[in-house]
Design a protein around this motif. Sequence first.
Motif, mmCIF file in Angstrom:
data_model
loop_
_atom_site.group_PDB
_atom_site.id
_atom_site.type_symbol
_atom_site.label_atom_id
_atom_site.label_comp_id
_atom_site.label_asym_id
_atom_site.label_seq_id
_atom_site.Cartn_x
_atom_site.Cartn_y
_atom_site.Cartn_z
ATOM 1 N N MET A 272 -10.775 -38.080 8.998
ATOM 2 C CA MET A 272 -12.377 -37.313 8.950
ATOM 3 C C MET A 272 -11.846 -35.912 8.571
ATOM 4 N N SER A 273 -13.106 -35.347 7.585
ATOM 5 C CA SER A 273 -12.669 -34.367 7.288
ATOM 6 C C SER A 273 -13.306 -33.562 8.055
ATOM 7 N N VAL A 274 -13.532 -31.795 8.800
ATOM 8 C CA VAL A 274 -13.974 -31.370 9.498
ATOM 9 C C VAL A 274 -14.416 -30.287 8.481
ATOM 10 N N LYS A 275 -15.658 -29.127 8.148
ATOM 11 C CA LYS A 275 -15.776 -28.536 7.658
ATOM 12 C C LYS A 275 -16.486 -27.323 8.449
ATOM 13 N N ILE A 276 -16.084 -25.656 8.449
ATOM 14 C CA ILE A 276 -16.942 -25.199 8.573
ATOM 15 C C ILE A 276 -18.210 -24.416 8.189
ATOM 16 N N ARG A 277 -19.190 -24.912 8.430
ATOM 17 C CA ARG A 277 -20.915 -24.898 6.893
ATOM 18 C C ARG A 277 -21.787 -24.133 8.153
ATOM 19 N N LEU A 278 -23.127 -23.485 6.758
ATOM 20 C CA LEU A 278 -23.931 -22.510 7.392
ATOM 21 C C LEU A 278 -25.053 -24.243 7.199
ATOM 22 N N LYS A 279 -25.401 -24.206 8.470
ATOM 23 C CA LYS A 279 -27.202 -24.690 8.981
ATOM 24 C C LYS A 279 -28.249 -24.153 9.923
ATOM 25 N N ARG A 280 -29.136 -24.250 8.572
ATOM 26 C CA ARG A 280 -30.164 -23.583 7.914
ATOM 27 C C ARG A 280 -31.187 -23.402 9.173
ATOM 28 N N THR A 281 -32.006 -22.444 10.123
ATOM 29 C CA THR A 281 -32.638 -22.588 11.173
ATOM 30 C C THR A 281 -33.432 -21.470 10.371
ATOM 31 N N GLY A 282 -34.560 -21.563 11.422
ATOM 32 C CA GLY A 282 -35.477 -20.009 10.955
ATOM 33 C C GLY A 282 -36.402 -20.597 10.233
ATOM 34 N N MET A 283 -37.914 -19.593 10.012
ATOM 35 C CA MET A 283 -39.144 -20.424 9.832
ATOM 36 C C MET A 283 -39.175 -20.597 7.717
ATOM 37 N N LYS A 284 -40.068 -20.864 7.283
ATOM 38 C CA LYS A 284 -40.437 -22.011 6.272
ATOM 39 C C LYS A 284 -39.876 -20.763 4.884
ATOM 40 N N LYS A 285 -39.389 -20.090 4.244
ATOM 41 C CA LYS A 285 -39.506 -18.785 3.702
ATOM 42 C C LYS A 285 -38.740 -17.803 4.347
ATOM 43 N N ALA A 286 -37.987 -17.881 5.062
ATOM 44 C CA ALA A 286 -37.494 -17.186 6.243
ATOM 45 C C ALA A 286 -36.603 -17.440 6.600
ATOM 46 N N PRO A 287 -35.559 -17.862 5.783
ATOM 47 C CA PRO A 287 -33.869 -18.895 6.367
ATOM 48 C C PRO A 287 -33.103 -17.618 7.489
ATOM 49 N N SER A 288 -32.890 -18.166 8.310
ATOM 50 C CA SER A 288 -30.706 -17.428 9.367
ATOM 51 C C SER A 288 -30.660 -18.779 9.500
ATOM 52 N N TYR A 289 -29.469 -18.515 9.577
ATOM 53 C CA TYR A 289 -28.071 -19.566 9.745
ATOM 54 C C TYR A 289 -27.142 -19.930 10.568
ATOM 55 N N ARG A 290 -26.885 -21.009 11.290
ATOM 56 C CA ARG A 290 -25.773 -20.866 12.554
ATOM 57 C C ARG A 290 -24.406 -21.341 11.597
ATOM 58 N N VAL A 291 -23.778 -20.716 12.201
ATOM 59 C CA VAL A 291 -22.339 -21.082 11.380
ATOM 60 C C VAL A 291 -21.580 -22.437 12.378
ATOM 61 N N VAL A 292 -21.561 -23.277 11.355
ATOM 62 C CA VAL A 292 -21.113 -24.638 12.884
ATOM 63 C C VAL A 292 -20.029 -24.874 12.081
ATOM 64 N N VAL A 293 -19.321 -26.356 12.751
ATOM 65 C CA VAL A 293 -17.846 -27.269 12.858
ATOM 66 C C VAL A 293 -18.765 -28.342 13.062
ATOM 67 N N ALA A 294 -18.874 -28.646 11.503
ATOM 68 C CA ALA A 294 -19.176 -30.420 11.696
ATOM 69 C C ALA A 294 -18.441 -31.405 10.882
ATOM 70 N N ASP A 295 -18.517 -32.759 10.993
ATOM 71 C CA ASP A 295 -17.847 -33.768 9.928
ATOM 72 C C ASP A 295 -18.879 -33.591 8.793
ATOM 73 N N SER A 296 -17.500 -33.667 7.537
ATOM 74 C CA SER A 296 -18.475 -33.127 5.962
ATOM 75 C C SER A 296 -19.902 -34.719 5.732
#
Length: 93
Positions: free
Chosen positions: A1-25
Amino acid sequence: MSVKIRLKRTGMKKAPSYRVVVADSRSPRDGRIIENIGWYNPRVEPSAININEEKALGWLKNGAQPTESVESLLKRSGILARFEAEKSSTSAE
């Protein structure tokens, strides 16, 4: 299993903010995560970055691979430089 540190998009349409998460690739971008380690808001000037340094270093030491965008965030916040310094000091011993 490969684990990545990546961005998860949150926020409203056309106004993104991101969470930095650890997830399975294999999981989708906004799918199941293992751990939330911070957030990133590109909409403010200067862009706001908040990453838990201890959690990020722990995951990097365990072999998690950051994506290109997260790698640049880690460089900007100084976490990647600290990780490289710790890695080189342990290999020199």
